[in-house]
Structures are given as C-alpha cells and as structure tokens.
Design a protein around this motif. Structure first.
Motif, mmCIF file in Angstrom:
data_model
loop_
_atom_site.group_PDB
_atom_site.id
_atom_site.type_symbol
_atom_site.label_atom_id
_atom_site.label_comp_id
_atom_site.label_asym_id
_atom_site.label_seq_id
_atom_site.Cartn_x
_atom_site.Cartn_y
_atom_site.Cartn_z
ATOM 1 N N PRO A 166 -53.395 -25.884 -92.156
ATOM 2 C CA PRO A 166 -52.133 -25.226 -92.487
ATOM 3 C C PRO A 166 -52.095 -23.746 -92.115
ATOM 4 C CG PRO A 166 -53.517 -25.308 -94.417
ATOM 5 C CD PRO A 166 -54.339 -25.855 -93.292
ATOM 6 N N GLY A 167 -52.665 -23.403 -90.960
ATOM 7 C CA GLY A 167 -52.620 -22.004 -90.520
ATOM 8 C C GLY A 167 -51.232 -21.632 -90.014
ATOM 9 N N LYS A 168 -51.076 -20.339 -89.672
ATOM 10 C CA LYS A 168 -49.806 -19.842 -89.129
ATOM 11 C C LYS A 168 -50.116 -19.109 -87.826
ATOM 12 C CE LYS A 168 -48.876 -17.206 -92.824
ATOM 13 N NZ LYS A 168 -48.171 -16.360 -93.772
ATOM 14 N N SER A 169 -49.200 -19.200 -86.856
ATOM 15 C CA SER A 169 -49.380 -18.460 -85.608
ATOM 16 C C SER A 169 -48.233 -17.479 -85.452
ATOM 17 C CB SER A 169 -49.364 -19.407 -84.409
ATOM 18 O OG SER A 169 -50.303 -20.424 -84.614
ATOM 19 N N TYR A 170 -48.566 -16.305 -84.988
ATOM 20 C CA TYR A 170 -47.507 -15.323 -84.746
ATOM 21 C C TYR A 170 -47.928 -14.276 -83.709
ATOM 22 C CZ TYR A 170 -50.154 -13.082 -88.557
ATOM 23 O OH TYR A 170 -51.153 -12.581 -89.355
ATOM 24 N N ILE A 171 -46.930 -13.531 -83.227
ATOM 25 C CA ILE A 171 -47.147 -12.523 -82.174
ATOM 26 C C ILE A 171 -46.672 -11.173 -82.710
ATOM 27 C CG2 ILE A 171 -46.503 -11.835 -79.821
ATOM 28 C CD1 ILE A 171 -45.754 -14.837 -79.377
ATOM 29 N N ILE A 172 -47.523 -10.146 -82.508
ATOM 30 C CA ILE A 172 -47.140 -8.803 -82.961
ATOM 31 C C ILE A 172 -47.033 -7.888 -81.735
ATOM 32 C CG2 ILE A 172 -47.773 -6.843 -84.429
ATOM 33 C CD1 ILE A 172 -49.744 -8.756 -85.844
ATOM 34 N N PRO A 173 -45.848 -7.295 -81.488
ATOM 35 C CA PRO A 173 -45.785 -6.313 -80.389
ATOM 36 C C PRO A 173 -46.479 -5.025 -80.804
ATOM 37 C CG PRO A 173 -43.580 -6.711 -81.314
ATOM 38 C CD PRO A 173 -44.571 -7.426 -82.186
ATOM 39 N N GLU A 174 -47.394 -4.534 -79.953
ATOM 40 C CA GLU A 174 -48.038 -3.253 -80.267
ATOM 41 C C GLU A 174 -47.892 -2.320 -79.076
ATOM 42 O OE1 GLU A 174 -52.236 -3.770 -81.058
ATOM 43 O OE2 GLU A 174 -52.687 -3.746 -78.934
ATOM 44 N N PRO A 175 -47.733 -1.017 -79.334
ATOM 45 C CA PRO A 175 -47.580 -0.058 -78.227
ATOM 46 C C PRO A 175 -48.845 0.021 -77.389
ATOM 47 C CG PRO A 175 -47.749 1.079 -80.356
ATOM 48 C CD PRO A 175 -47.650 -0.380 -80.668
ATOM 49 N N LEU A 176 -48.681 0.187 -76.059
ATOM 50 C CA LEU A 176 -49.862 0.235 -75.191
ATOM 51 C C LEU A 176 -50.692 1.488 -75.442
ATOM 52 C CD1 LEU A 176 -48.525 -1.225 -71.831
ATOM 53 C CD2 LEU A 176 -50.161 -2.247 -73.395
ATOM 54 N N GLY A 177 -50.058 2.604 -75.793
ATOM 55 C CA GLY A 177 -50.831 3.817 -76.091
ATOM 56 C C GLY A 177 -50.243 5.046 -75.434
ATOM 57 N N THR A 178 -51.098 5.756 -74.689
ATOM 58 C CA THR A 178 -50.675 6.994 -74.014
ATOM 59 C C THR A 178 -50.326 6.655 -72.568
ATOM 60 O OG1 THR A 178 -51.965 8.371 -75.471
ATOM 61 C CG2 THR A 178 -51.539 9.274 -73.292
ATOM 62 N N VAL A 179 -49.066 6.875 -72.212
ATOM 63 C CA VAL A 179 -48.603 6.390 -70.904
ATOM 64 C C VAL A 179 -48.154 7.542 -70.004
ATOM 65 C CG1 VAL A 179 -47.875 4.218 -71.958
ATOM 66 C CG2 VAL A 179 -46.166 5.995 -71.553
ATOM 67 N N LEU A 180 -48.208 7.253 -68.713
ATOM 68 C CA LEU A 180 -47.770 8.223 -67.702
ATOM 69 C C LEU A 180 -46.545 7.658 -66.991
ATOM 70 C CD1 LEU A 180 -48.182 10.740 -65.824
ATOM 71 C CD2 LEU A 180 -49.749 9.329 -64.460
ATOM 72 N N VAL A 181 -45.473 8.451 -66.939
ATOM 73 C CA VAL A 181 -44.256 8.055 -66.205
ATOM 74 C C VAL A 181 -44.109 9.014 -65.033
ATOM 75 C CG1 VAL A 181 -41.733 7.892 -66.310
ATOM 76 C CG2 VAL A 181 -43.107 7.124 -68.265
ATOM 77 N N ILE A 182 -43.997 8.455 -63.835
ATOM 78 C CA ILE A 182 -43.820 9.291 -62.635
ATOM 79 C C ILE A 182 -42.451 8.974 -62.043
ATOM 80 C CG2 ILE A 182 -44.724 9.875 -60.338
ATOM 81 C CD1 ILE A 182 -47.467 8.825 -61.266
ATOM 82 N N GLY A 183 -41.608 9.991 -61.889
ATOM 83 C CA GLY A 183 -40.226 9.764 -61.460
ATOM 84 C C GLY A 183 -39.998 10.015 -59.974
ATOM 85 N N ALA A 184 -38.872 9.487 -59.478
ATOM 86 C CA ALA A 184 -38.437 9.735 -58.093
ATOM 87 C C ALA A 184 -37.300 10.761 -58.104
ATOM 88 C CB ALA A 184 -37.980 8.425 -57.454
ATOM 89 N N TRP A 185 -36.912 11.253 -56.920
ATOM 90 C CA TRP A 185 -35.958 12.370 -56.876
ATOM 91 C C TRP A 185 -34.492 11.953 -56.859
ATOM 92 C CZ3 TRP A 185 -32.669 11.993 -52.848
ATOM 93 C CH2 TRP A 185 -33.100 11.332 -51.700
#
Ligand code: NAD
Length: 454
Positions: free
Chosen positions: A94-113
């Motif tokens: 009688p277990g339960k299964s579930y999914i937890i969204p977790e943040p990846l951490g410290t991220v880098l975003v590089i933009g275009a012009w």
C-alpha cells in the motif's frame, strides 16, 4: 575578472532554501514586474539608442511578452509547484508514488541581441518561478540595452539571488569555466556548440535556443492578400532580425506573380522606409555588410536600397531564387525575403529537408491534406498554419527548436519545467511487507511473483 565569488554567493543563498519558499518566488516576480514598469522609459530609450527600435515594437514584442510571462507564473505557480500523485503498482501497495518539482539550483542565462529584453528576462522569469538563483549575461552588442538590464536588475535585486554580469566573448568564456546547475542559451548554432561543450565538462544540462532557415510554404488555394499581409508583417518586424522570421518563401508557381504584386502592395502600405517609427536599424555595420552581400541585384524584385550610415536596408524581395543560391546557404536574419517556387509538394518537402531542421515552419494552405503531409513529414521546432511568428505569443505552446535549431524549450509552464528537476518518490509504510522478493528464493515464490508482476 573573477566570477566565482558571485556564483559561490548564489549557491550559499540557494542552500538556505529561501528560493524554495513560494512567497519568496511571488515576491521576486512582483519585484521584477514593478521594476520594469518603473523603468519603462529607460528601456525604451536604451533600445532606441541601440537600433532605433520604436516604443510600439518594444512594447508589443518585448515588454508585453515579459509582463504576460510574469502574470502567468504568478497565477499558476501554486499549481506548478504542487507534488503530483501518480499510480502505484501492485508490488508496492500500500505504498504511494508521487513527483516533486525541485529547482535545479544556480543557473546561467545567456541572451541574444535581437530581442534583448525578453530573450534575457523570460528565461529568468521561468528560473525564478522554478526557485533557482540566476546569473544573467545579456548580449553585449546592444550596449545601451545591456547596461539598462544590468541597472534594472542589479539595483533592485539581491545579487546572491539575481545578478546581471555584462560582457562579451571574454566574460562569457570566464563564466563558462564555472559549474552551474543549468545553462540557458539563446543565440547562434556555432556559439551554441561552444556552450554545449563547456557545459559538458561539468555535466551541466543546457537549453539551447538557436536559429535556422524557417520556410513559409504557400499553396495555390490561399487568400493571397491575407497571406502577403501576414508574411510581410512577420518578415519585416524588427527589420527581419527575428529568429522565427520566415526566412524564405516557397510558393506554388501558378500564383507567384499575383503574390509578388500583393507583397509589394503590403510593403508600400506599411510605410517601412519613411522613419524609424515603423522600421528598426540593422544592429551593426558588420551585420549590415553581411546582409548587403546576400542581395543579388539581378534577382531583386523590390527593395535592395541600403544606407550604411543609417544602417537601413529597405524591405527586399528577391525572385527566381534557387536552393543553390548564396542566400539559401545561411540564416538571413535581416529584411531580405527570397521567393522560390514549386510545382509539386513532394519536391518542396524534399528541398526543405536538404537544409538543417528549422526553428519554425509556416504553411499557408486551405488543403487539409497538404497541411497534414507537411506536419507529418517535415521536422521543425514549431510554427503556424496560415500565419507566421504569432505562435511565439501562445504561452500554452512550448517554444524551442529541434536538431540544429535547438535543444529544449520554454514559455509558460514549459519554462518552469526547464528549470526544474522532477524528483520521483515511492513512499512505503512499515506495517506490511510482501516477503516474496527476499532470499532464499524458491520455485513457489517465483510462481507467485510471476502471477503478481505479470
Ligand atoms: P550569438 O551566438 O553571436 O550570441 C549570443 C550570446 O552568446 C551573446 O550573449 C554573446 O555575448 C555570447 N557569445 C558570442 N560568442 C561567444 C563565444 N565565442 N563564446 C561564448 N559566448 C559567446 O547570437 P546573436 O548574434 O546574439 O543572435 C543571433 C542568433 O540567435 C541567430 O542565429 C538567431 O536565429 C538566434 N536566436 C534564436 C532565438 C530563439 O529563441 N531560438 C532567439 C533569438 C535569436
């Protein structure tokens, strides 16, 4: 130039778990919206100084998109961060299964012009909603815009949570030496490969939003005026400097001449040449020279005029273009539209497939059969039927490429997913246990297990 301290500071902050708090995320998304609202004039003036982009286009193609992304995240974040229950198989009951969204951490975003505000800030919005800390490196090419983004963020946010680092190749190369938990890059395929290789050294996951040659396919049964109107808008918006602009037109031969007249008419109506109210500059002299070199004067139907000092190239339509022509060998990324023809849809599809998978594809047709054939046989990131570019504004659709046009996607919930890890959990109580899986094994246990597992 040592960025390690900035990233270490963000890691420390991430490890306090503050960003996992939903109230914190909401507060920071609201802070971003109000900071942009307060600085709208600075943003309009900076982008106009860089490439004379009008307030009209800056609002419709940059700020409104950013505001919508923030509003959507604010209205849906409670739902997005929820733990999701899944089914549990017989052996684990009688277990339960579930999914937890977790943040990846410290991220880098590089933009275009080319859309410097939304291409930098929309990924950042998704990262904040997902609970990450963000280092943002906008494109250095529109320098006033880059400075404006830095001012907007660095004066309003704690750098241990959200920080802008300005710079070009040298600075980005230094940043790429450091381990991030995710890199989100928008730009060209050659630089995308550099980013991918640098990320691989740290096993950092990437999203690569790249470009390509996006075709517009037009069959003989279309409403020619409406097709021309929508395509002219989509192509000459931002002077063609749009990753999902229709790069070239493939039209059924029998209607080509009528279409050329319709397109000329629409260009005249839009009044692109008179002032910068309706038409942006080409971003730099270097980009201008590359574009001019793609114009074969023998194939110009209309346009072809250019002014280096003003960095303006008039809306240019080329006719009688072949797949072997120079202009068909690279992404145009400017206000030049080559028109090619076809007599059979099979040949049109096979010609498109000689080029790398495009970011977008536009099909103008009333034929359900042709529409379905193209959707089934041509691989591309996303697109529209009887329209162009507008699919980008649909937040319910994931935006991203495939093959050479990119890896991964974002916008709305897809952006949240891009910066999240979905942690899978099976939870069991202590009070019961099926002993069949444990040694010593026996034929009888196996028989039962086969019955249960199947
Ligand atoms: P680019 O690849 O030259 O630059 C993008 C970013 O990479 C900039 O921030 C730049 O500073 C950095 N960069 C450049 N060279 C680098 C290097 N050698 N090492 C490390 N970093 C480097 O792209 P661009 O000229 O800014 O944008 C044009 C391209 O981007 C086109 O191909 C277009 O189709 C594509 N694009 C894609 C999307 C999309 O959403 N898929 C959106 C806009 C533009």
């Amino acid at each position: 130039m040592n960025y390690q301290d900035s990233i270490d500071q963000q890691r420390l902050f991430f490890n306090t778990n503050s960003t996992k708090n939903i109230s914190f995320r909401i507060q920071e998304l609201k802070r971003l919206k109000s900071s942009i609202k307060k600085n709208e004039t600075l943003l309009y003036n900076s982008i106009y100084a860089d490439f004379k982009k009008s307030e009209f286009e800056t609002y419709t193609t940059e700020l409104s998109i950013i505001y919508h992304e923030i509003d959507l995240a604010l209205s849906k974040i409670h739902k997005w961060i929820k733990k999701r229950k899944t089914t549990t198989n017989l052996t684990n009951l009688p277990g339960k299964s579930y999914i937890i969204p977790e943040p990846l951490g410290t991220v880098l975003v590089i933009g275009a012009w080319n859309y410097p505000y939304q291409l930098s800030l929309c990924p950042a919005i998704a990262a904040i909603a997902a609970g990450c800390t963000v280092i943002l490196k906008p494109s250095e090419i529109p320098s006033n815009t880059s400075t404006a983004i830095a001012r907007l963020i660095n004066q309003n946010f704690d750098p241990s949570f959200f920080k802008v680092i300005e710079g070009g190749i040298e600075e980005t190369s230094e940043l790429l030496k450091i381990k991030f938990d995710k890199i989100f890059f928008t730009g060209s395929a050659p630089v995308g490969k550099i980013i991918y290789q640098a990320a691989a050294k740290h096993l950092t996951p990437v999203t690569l939003e790249l470009g390509g040659k996006s075709p517009a396919i037009i069959t003989k049964d279309v409403d020619i005026q409406m097709t021309a109107k929508r395509l002219v808008w989509a192509k000459f918006l931002n002077a063609g400097q749009t990753c999902i602009a229709p790069d070239y037109v493939l039209i059924e031969s029998v209607i080509r001449d009528k279409f050329l007249i319709a397109i000329k008419d629409q260009i005249n109506k839009a009044d692109y040449n008179v002032n910068h109210q309706n038409y942006t500059q080409i971003i730099t002299h270097k980009h201008f020279k590359r574009l001019v070199s793609l114009i074969n004067p023998n194939k110009v139907y209309i346009g072809g005029d250019h002014n280096l000092k003003e960095r303006i190239i008039s809306p240019t339509i080329l006719k009688d273009v072949k797949f072997s022509d120079k202009i068909m060998q690279e992404e145009i990324f400017g206000p030049i539209l080559p028109i090619l023809t076809f007599d059979s849809i099979e040949k049109a599809i096979s010609d498109i497939k000689t080029l790398p998978k495009p970011l977008s594809c536009y099909v103008f047709t009333k034929s359900k059969c042709i529409k379905n054939k193209i959707l089934n046989e041509v691989s591309f990131g996303g697109g529209a039927i009887n329209d162009a570019v507008m699919h980008f504004t649909e937040q319910s659709l994931p935006f991203g490429g495939v093959g050479d046009s990119g890896i991964g996607n974002y916008h709305g919930k897809y952006g949240f997913d891009t910066f999240s890890h979905y942690k899978s959990i099976l939870q069991k109580p202590f009070w019961i246990e099926l002993n069949l899986k444990y040694a010593p094994y026996s034929a009888k246990k196996l028989k039962w297990l086969k019955w249960i597992i199947g």
